[in-house]
Each structure stands twice: as structure tokens, then as C-alpha cells.
Design a protein around this motif. Structure first.
Motif, PDB file in Angstrom:
ATOM      1  N   TYR A 182     -53.674  14.621   8.174  1.00  0.00           N
ATOM      2  CA  TYR A 182     -54.367  14.100   9.342  1.00  0.00           C
ATOM      3  C   TYR A 182     -53.909  14.806  10.613  1.00  0.00           C
ATOM      4  O   TYR A 182     -52.805  15.344  10.683  1.00  0.00           O
ATOM      5  CB  TYR A 182     -54.165  12.592   9.489  1.00  0.00           C
ATOM      6  N   SER A 183     -54.768  14.782  11.614  1.00  0.00           N
ATOM      7  CA  SER A 183     -54.437  15.237  12.956  1.00  0.00           C
ATOM      8  C   SER A 183     -54.708  14.096  13.917  1.00  0.00           C
ATOM      9  O   SER A 183     -55.737  13.422  13.816  1.00  0.00           O
ATOM     10  CB  SER A 183     -55.304  16.439  13.362  1.00  0.00           C
ATOM     11  N   THR A 184     -53.804  13.866  14.836  1.00  0.00           N
ATOM     12  CA  THR A 184     -54.085  12.894  15.886  1.00  0.00           C
ATOM     13  C   THR A 184     -55.179  13.445  16.793  1.00  0.00           C
ATOM     14  O   THR A 184     -55.406  14.657  16.869  1.00  0.00           O
ATOM     15  CB  THR A 184     -52.831  12.591  16.709  1.00  0.00           C
ATOM     16  N   ILE A 185     -55.890  12.553  17.493  1.00  0.00           N
ATOM     17  CA  ILE A 185     -57.008  12.935  18.344  1.00  0.00           C
ATOM     18  C   ILE A 185     -56.723  12.448  19.758  1.00  0.00           C
ATOM     19  O   ILE A 185     -56.596  11.243  19.991  1.00  0.00           O
ATOM     20  CB  ILE A 185     -58.321  12.313  17.831  1.00  0.00           C
ATOM     21  N   ILE A 186     -56.608  13.377  20.697  1.00  0.00           N
ATOM     22  CA  ILE A 186     -56.379  13.020  22.094  1.00  0.00           C
ATOM     23  C   ILE A 186     -57.669  13.256  22.856  1.00  0.00           C
ATOM     24  O   ILE A 186     -58.128  14.392  22.994  1.00  0.00           O
ATOM     25  CB  ILE A 186     -55.227  13.826  22.709  1.00  0.00           C
ATOM     26  N   GLU A 187     -58.255  12.170  23.357  1.00  0.00           N
ATOM     27  CA  GLU A 187     -59.550  12.225  24.021  1.00  0.00           C
ATOM     28  C   GLU A 187     -59.401  12.028  25.531  1.00  0.00           C
ATOM     29  O   GLU A 187     -58.447  11.412  25.992  1.00  0.00           O
ATOM     30  CB  GLU A 187     -60.469  11.138  23.453  1.00  0.00           C
ATOM     31  N   ASP A 188     -60.384  12.568  26.276  1.00  0.00           N
ATOM     32  CA  ASP A 188     -60.480  12.309  27.716  1.00  0.00           C
ATOM     33  C   ASP A 188     -59.297  12.893  28.477  1.00  0.00           C
ATOM     34  O   ASP A 188     -58.592  12.191  29.200  1.00  0.00           O
ATOM     35  CB  ASP A 188     -60.598  10.800  27.953  1.00  0.00           C
ATOM     36  N   ALA A 189     -59.091  14.206  28.324  1.00  0.00           N
ATOM     37  CA  ALA A 189     -58.003  14.898  29.018  1.00  0.00           C
ATOM     38  C   ALA A 189     -58.578  16.006  29.894  1.00  0.00           C
ATOM     39  O   ALA A 189     -59.721  16.427  29.721  1.00  0.00           O
ATOM     40  CB  ALA A 189     -57.018  15.482  28.017  1.00  0.00           C
ATOM     41  N   THR A 190     -57.787  16.486  30.827  1.00  0.00           N
ATOM     42  CA  THR A 190     -58.165  17.663  31.591  1.00  0.00           C
ATOM     43  C   THR A 190     -57.370  18.860  31.097  1.00  0.00           C
ATOM     44  O   THR A 190     -56.147  18.779  30.925  1.00  0.00           O
ATOM     45  CB  THR A 190     -57.945  17.468  33.101  1.00  0.00           C
ATOM     46  N   LEU A 191     -58.056  19.956  30.851  1.00  0.00           N
ATOM     47  CA  LEU A 191     -57.403  21.180  30.383  1.00  0.00           C
ATOM     48  C   LEU A 191     -57.598  22.309  31.390  1.00  0.00           C
ATOM     49  O   LEU A 191     -57.350  23.479  31.077  1.00  0.00           O
ATOM     50  CB  LEU A 191     -57.971  21.582  29.018  1.00  0.00           C
ATOM     51  N   GLU A 192     -58.010  21.959  32.597  1.00  0.00           N
ATOM     52  CA  GLU A 192     -58.291  22.969  33.620  1.00  0.00           C
ATOM     53  C   GLU A 192     -57.012  23.694  34.033  1.00  0.00           C
ATOM     54  O   GLU A 192     -55.941  23.102  34.143  1.00  0.00           O
ATOM     55  CB  GLU A 192     -58.933  22.305  34.834  1.00  0.00           C
TER      56      GLU A 192
END
Length: 225
Positions: A182-192
Motif C-alpha cells: 500500500y501507499s498512503t495518499i496525501i490529498e489537498d497539498a501545495t507543491l508550488e
């Protein structure tokens, strides 16, 4: 080295998914009223804002957020892929295949679509018209990249709101319901502003609530100056 938050500040006006409950912050003690300290009561849905989905989010037998091993909180080999997407468009397996050699080496896959530009300017577009990761892409990642332990994205949810069934399948593939990985899922982030040449590590630290599937995380990028 320098550091940058990739998680958004949670406020009463934070962007939310369609129909989601907004956070409530209530001050319960005030030093101006004679108390020795200020105190607050905080009510926040656990999938609001920048948050991590642990396997228990989509199946009861999956591990919960507070019980994840340490290597799901600290990522030593993050890698950014730029895949520009329009409203409600899915990232596909075919779009990831050209990066197979890089994904083999990484432990955190960082998907940057450009959708975060709407986070502070148009809540409706950011919350309801975000791109997603297609179930074919999630299956491809789960089956082919055992070193990958997490995925993070610059849009509000792995699933688009125009195709929730495919989004559920994508979650299940990445969270390991149909495999031993499995991989954890990190949602709603800024990668700018991030660059693979200077990105060193990523930390993603949750509040360790003992009962819940998933929760908000403070995501911090370590950057080489």
C-alpha cells in the motif's frame, strides 16, 4: 537547508469538497475574562484540508493513521512529476509510464497538475472541479513500484467528483485492499516552487488520533539551498 510547508493552513473558510462540513473553532476560555489561559474547542472533519489517507480509510482490515510505520511519515526519496490537467481530468497509467525509472527509485510520488492555483482564488473550482488519479494509474503504481510508500497531489482529492466509482477503485488500489502493498495518499497539498534538483526529503506528520482511519498532516519539504 531550508524548509517549506506543503500543507495548507486550516481556517473557517478553507476549501472543502462538495457537501463537506466546515471546521468550527470556538474559544472556550479567555484570559480577558479572568482565566489563566486561552483555550479553544476545535471541530474539524478528518478528511478536510491537507490530510493523509491510511489504508483503513477504504477497508476495515487496513491499518489506521496512528499505527502506520515510521517510513510512511518520512520520505527520503521524493520525486515530482508535472502532469498539467484541466477540470475533472484523470491522470492515466500511460502518462506515468515514461517516468517508470524515476518512480522505481522514489518512495513518495508527487503529482503536480497546476490545479493548486485555484485554492486561494476560486473555492468552487478548487473543491468541485479538481483532477484525479485514474484507477488504471493507481493499479499500475501499486503493481509495479514496491518502493513507493506514498503519493501526494496538488488537488483536493484522489477522486474526481464526476467519477466517484473510479475514484473509489483508485483509493482501494493505492491503499492495498487488493494486494500486499500500500501507499498512503496525501490529498489537498501545495507543491508550488519545488524542484527535483533541490528537494531532499518530505515529512508528513499527523496528530496520532487512536481511533480514526486518517487525519490532517503537517507536510514539510526539506530543500537544499
Amino acid at each position: 537547508m531550508s524548509y517549506k510547508f506543503l500543507s495548507y493552513k486550516i481556517t473557517k473558510t478553507s476549501a472543502v469538497c462538495p457537501g463537506a462540513v466546515r471546521p468550527v473553532f470556538e474559544q472556550t476560555r479567555h484570559v480577558t475574562e479572568g482565566w489563566a489561559q486561552n483555550e479553544w474547542s476545535i471541530t474539524v472533519p478528518n478528511h478536510l484540508g491537507t490530510h493523509m489517507d491510511a489504508p483503513n480509510h477504504h477497508y476495515d482490515g487496513g491499518i489506521k493513521i496512528a499505527d502506520l510505520p515510521m517510513d510512511r511519515y518520512v520520505y527520503e526519496k521524493p520525486y515530482i512529476i508535472d502532469i498539467p490537467k484541466g477540470f475533472n481530468e484523470l491522470i492515466t497509467a500511460e502518462e506515468l509510464k515514461p517516468y517508470a525509472e524515476q518512480i522505481k527509485q522514489c518512495d513518495l510520488l508527487m503529482l503536480r497538475t497546476g490545479h493548486s492555483r485555484y485554492h486561494d482564488t476560486d473555492e468552487e473550482i478548487y473543491g468541485a472541479k479538481g483532477p484525479g488519479v485514474g484507477s488504471d494509474a493507481a493499479e499500475y503504481l501499486n503493481k509495479n513500484f514496491p518502493n513507493m510508500r506514498g503519493i501526494i497531489m496538488d488537488f483536493i482529492s484522489l477522486a474526481t467528483y464526476t467519477d466517484p466509482d473510479d475514484g473509489n477503485k483508485a483509493h482501494k488500489w493505492l491503499l492495498g485492499e487488493w494486494s500486499g502493498h500500500y501507499s498512503t495518499i496525501i490529498e489537498d497539498a501545495t507543491l508550488e516552487g519545488l524542484d527535483n534538483d533541490t528537494l531532499v526529503r518530505v515529512f508528513s506528520l499527523p496528530i496520532r488520533y487512536g481511533e480514526v482511519d486518517s487525519c490532517q498532516v503537517s507536510v514539510l519539504a526539506e530543500i537544499r539551498d
